[in-house]
Design an enzyme around this catalytic site. Structure first.
Site, PDB file in Angstrom:
ATOM      1  N   ASP A 152       0.815  -1.227   0.000  1.00 43.41           N
ATOM      2  CA  ASP A 152       0.000   0.000   0.000  1.00 43.41           C
ATOM      3  C   ASP A 152       0.845   1.272   0.000  1.00 43.41           C
ATOM      4  OD1 ASP A 152      -2.249  -1.682   0.260  1.00 43.41           O
ATOM      5  OD2 ASP A 152      -1.952  -1.760   2.427  1.00 43.41           O
ATOM      6  N   GLY A 178      -4.206  -4.514  -4.460  1.00 41.67           N
ATOM      7  CA  GLY A 178      -5.186  -3.554  -4.954  1.00 41.67           C
ATOM      8  C   GLY A 178      -4.439  -2.289  -5.311  1.00 41.67           C
ATOM      9  N   HIS A 179      -4.248  -2.041  -6.599  1.00 42.38           N
ATOM     10  CA  HIS A 179      -3.483  -0.867  -7.017  1.00 42.38           C
ATOM     11  C   HIS A 179      -4.450   0.215  -7.503  1.00 42.38           C
ATOM     12  CE1 HIS A 179       0.425  -3.384  -7.511  1.00 42.38           C
ATOM     13  NE2 HIS A 179       0.059  -3.218  -6.276  1.00 42.38           N
TER      14      HIS A 179
HETATM   15  P1  IMP Z   1      -2.688 -12.832   2.001  1.00 41.21           P
HETATM   16  O1  IMP Z   1      -1.767 -12.281   0.971  1.00 41.21           O
HETATM   17  O2  IMP Z   1      -4.153 -12.654   1.652  1.00 41.21           O
HETATM   18  O3  IMP Z   1      -2.364 -14.256   2.359  1.00 41.21           O
HETATM   19  O4  IMP Z   1      -2.495 -11.988   3.356  1.00 41.21           O
HETATM   20  C1  IMP Z   1      -1.297 -12.068   4.121  1.00 41.21           C
HETATM   21  C2  IMP Z   1      -0.937 -10.715   4.712  1.00 41.21           C
HETATM   22  O5  IMP Z   1      -0.533  -9.835   3.670  1.00 41.21           O
HETATM   23  C3  IMP Z   1      -2.099 -10.009   5.433  1.00 41.21           C
HETATM   24  O6  IMP Z   1      -1.557  -9.273   6.515  1.00 41.21           O
HETATM   25  C4  IMP Z   1      -2.628  -9.058   4.389  1.00 41.21           C
HETATM   26  O7  IMP Z   1      -3.283  -7.949   4.964  1.00 41.21           O
HETATM   27  C5  IMP Z   1      -1.341  -8.654   3.699  1.00 41.21           C
HETATM   28  N1  IMP Z   1      -1.542  -8.223   2.301  1.00 41.21           N
HETATM   29  C6  IMP Z   1      -1.767  -8.999   1.226  1.00 41.21           C
HETATM   30  N2  IMP Z   1      -1.877  -8.254   0.115  1.00 41.21           N
HETATM   31  C7  IMP Z   1      -1.694  -6.982   0.490  1.00 41.21           C
HETATM   32  C8  IMP Z   1      -1.643  -5.748  -0.228  1.00 41.21           C
HETATM   33  O8  IMP Z   1      -1.790  -5.674  -1.461  1.00 41.21           O
HETATM   34  N3  IMP Z   1      -1.403  -4.630   0.507  1.00 41.21           N
HETATM   35  C9  IMP Z   1      -1.194  -4.688   1.854  1.00 41.21           C
HETATM   36  N4  IMP Z   1      -1.234  -5.817   2.563  1.00 41.21           N
HETATM   37  C10 IMP Z   1      -1.470  -6.961   1.887  1.00 41.21           C
END
Ligand code: IMP
Length: 431
Positions: free
Chosen positions: A13, A40-41
């Site tokens: 982010d 999410g970009h």
């Molecule tokens: P997962 O990628 O859904 O398995 O989530 C694992 C961790 O990465 C969690 O803490 C999510 O909130 C974080 N996370 C995954 N994708 C993003 C992103 O695009 N931005 C920020 N945090 C992310």
């Protein structure tokens, strides 16, 4: 300078979508190489806002080619939704989007396992996005995953799915006490996706290497951030992919010697979504709520409020090393406009010791307390400033101090969400 990688230096982010969108006009191809629709970009073009999850954000520029590399895990329904959404807004992807035949598929049981496993973990939960990312990568590494190429051979796909479902339904029933999935239903659903995705599927390693050989410029669009990298992040509070620069090579099929520059994106403060250590986190009363409100810090994928805190130079200095960064893009400087004092974490205090880097064990990292240096704020608007010299002197001092502590030159400073609210100090694709 034909190949540049963009990575996040914090917990994701950081505003990579905007930076990629900004650099895309200088590139010919834009590649996603890891993660999935957990990313999410957000990109603002004129009055329009786009939130892209799987399709590279560079695709918003006419004529650019988007590549979804082999390192990605794809939920075909989510991808088709995104393609349809973009097409409905006049962005045609035919002939401009290539999907690796080696990318892995997120299956319905991956999503179910992601959710159930988080529930079972209770207080030890990771706070995932619930998109099935971890279980899909687990299957990839366990060598039982289904890939995009499998979709193109219906009989073989059904055969492989039969084996996977037998195991996964057993797991879902016995361990999590939830209903499994029906072979015919899942097979029909996924082969239906195959028909629609067929036109985009390619050997993207070939597409990219041919392009580089022909002197075309490639931009690698990282997702998440360094501290969410499965190897280098705050394990186990990480995502399941290689979000650091090395991942660009394995996740795309382009060798490291073909990559020329790595730009790291860092927010002028810090945020994190999900669980895990975050030493500079500010409680609501300490000002975390103000930063969230000013920076509109809510997850682009899940809408969750982001945890907010001061800039952690220990984290970004670590990211400079791990990624071999050649330059930094600092985003959201304007969010700090109203602060009287601004803190920078320069080291940690842990069990009576001073630490200059990140402990490997998350529980130890949790015990770290930030050691701050305080700088005066600038108390005036920097929104939309496009020339470095026009920044208030204290804003320049802050930026120069950040660059100095983390040991990396500044390439870009972002002063708002729109494309033109940007100070460019060094062009990414210049030799
Ligand atoms: P997962 O990628 O859904 O398995 O989530 C694992 C961790 O990465 C969690 O803490 C999510 O909130 C974080 N996370 C995954 N994708 C993003 C992103 O695009 N931005 C920020 N945090 C992310």
């Amino acid at each position: 300078m034909p190949a540049v990688v963009i990575v996040g230096t914090q917990w994701g982010d950081e505003g990579k979508g905007k930076i990629v969108d900004l650099l895309a006009p200088q590139a010919d191809l834009i590649v996603r190489f890891q993660g999935g629709h957990n990313a999410g970009h957000t990109v603002v073009v004129g009055q329009e806002q786009y939130v892209l999850h799987l399709v590279p954000s560079g695709i918003l520029h006419p004529g650019k080619i988007g590549v979804i590399g082999n390192g990605i895990v794809i939920d075909p329904a989510a991808l088709l939704d995104e393609i349809d959404g973009l097409t409905a807004r006049g962005i045609d992807l035919q002939g401009r989007l290539f999907i690796s035949h080696r990318a892995h598929l997120i299956m319905p049981y991956h999503k179910a396992i992601d959710k159930e496993s988080e529930k079972l973990k209770g207080a030890r939960k990771i706070g995932t996005t619930g998109r099935g990312i971890g279980p899909a990568y687990a299957d990839k590494m366990a060598r039982v995953g289904l890939r995009v190429a499998d979709l193109l051979d219906p009989d073989l796909f059904r055969q492989k799915l039969t084996g996977s479902l037998a195991e996964m339904n057993y797991l879902l029933g016995r361990l999590y006490s939830v209903k499994g999935f029906d072979l015919d239903v899942v097979c029909r659903e996924y082969l239906g996706y195959a028909e629609r995705l067929n036109a985009y599927i390619a050997d993207t390693g070939d597409v990219l290497n041919d392009a580089i050989a022909a002197g075309r410029r490639v931009l690698f669009e990282g997702a998440q951030g360094t501290l969410l990298d499965v190897d280098h992040g705050t394990y186990p509070f990480v995502t399941s992919s290689s979000a650091t620069a090395g991942g660009a090579a394995t996740g795309s099929g382009v060798g490291p010697t073909r990559i020329d520059r790595v730009m790291g994106v860092a927010k002028a403060y810090s945020t994190r979504v999900g669980e895990g250590p975050f030493p500079t986190e500010l409680s609501e009363e300490q000002g975390g709520g103000d930063l969230r409100a000013r920076g509109q810090e809510f997850g682009a994928t899940t809408g969750r409020p982001r945890r907010c805190g001061w800039f952690d130079a220990v984290v970004v200095r670590y990211a400079v090393r791990i990624n071999g960064l050649s330059g930094l893009a600092i985003t959201k400087l304007d969010v700090l406009d109203e602060c009287s004092d601004i803190k920078i974490c320069t080291s940690y205090e842990c069990r009576g010791n001073r630490l200059a880097t990140i402990p490997a064990v998350a529980e130890h990292y949790d015990e770290c307390r930030p050691v701050y240096e305080t700088m005066p704020g600038w108390k005036q608007s920097t929104v939309g400033i496009t020339r470095y010299d026009d920044l208030p002197p204290n804003a320049k001092r802050y930026l120069e101090r950040l660059s100095d502590i983390v040991g990396c030159p500044l390439d870009i400073v972002s002063t708002g969400s729109k494309r033109d609210q940007t100070i460019v100090m060094r062009r990414a694709f210049d030799a």
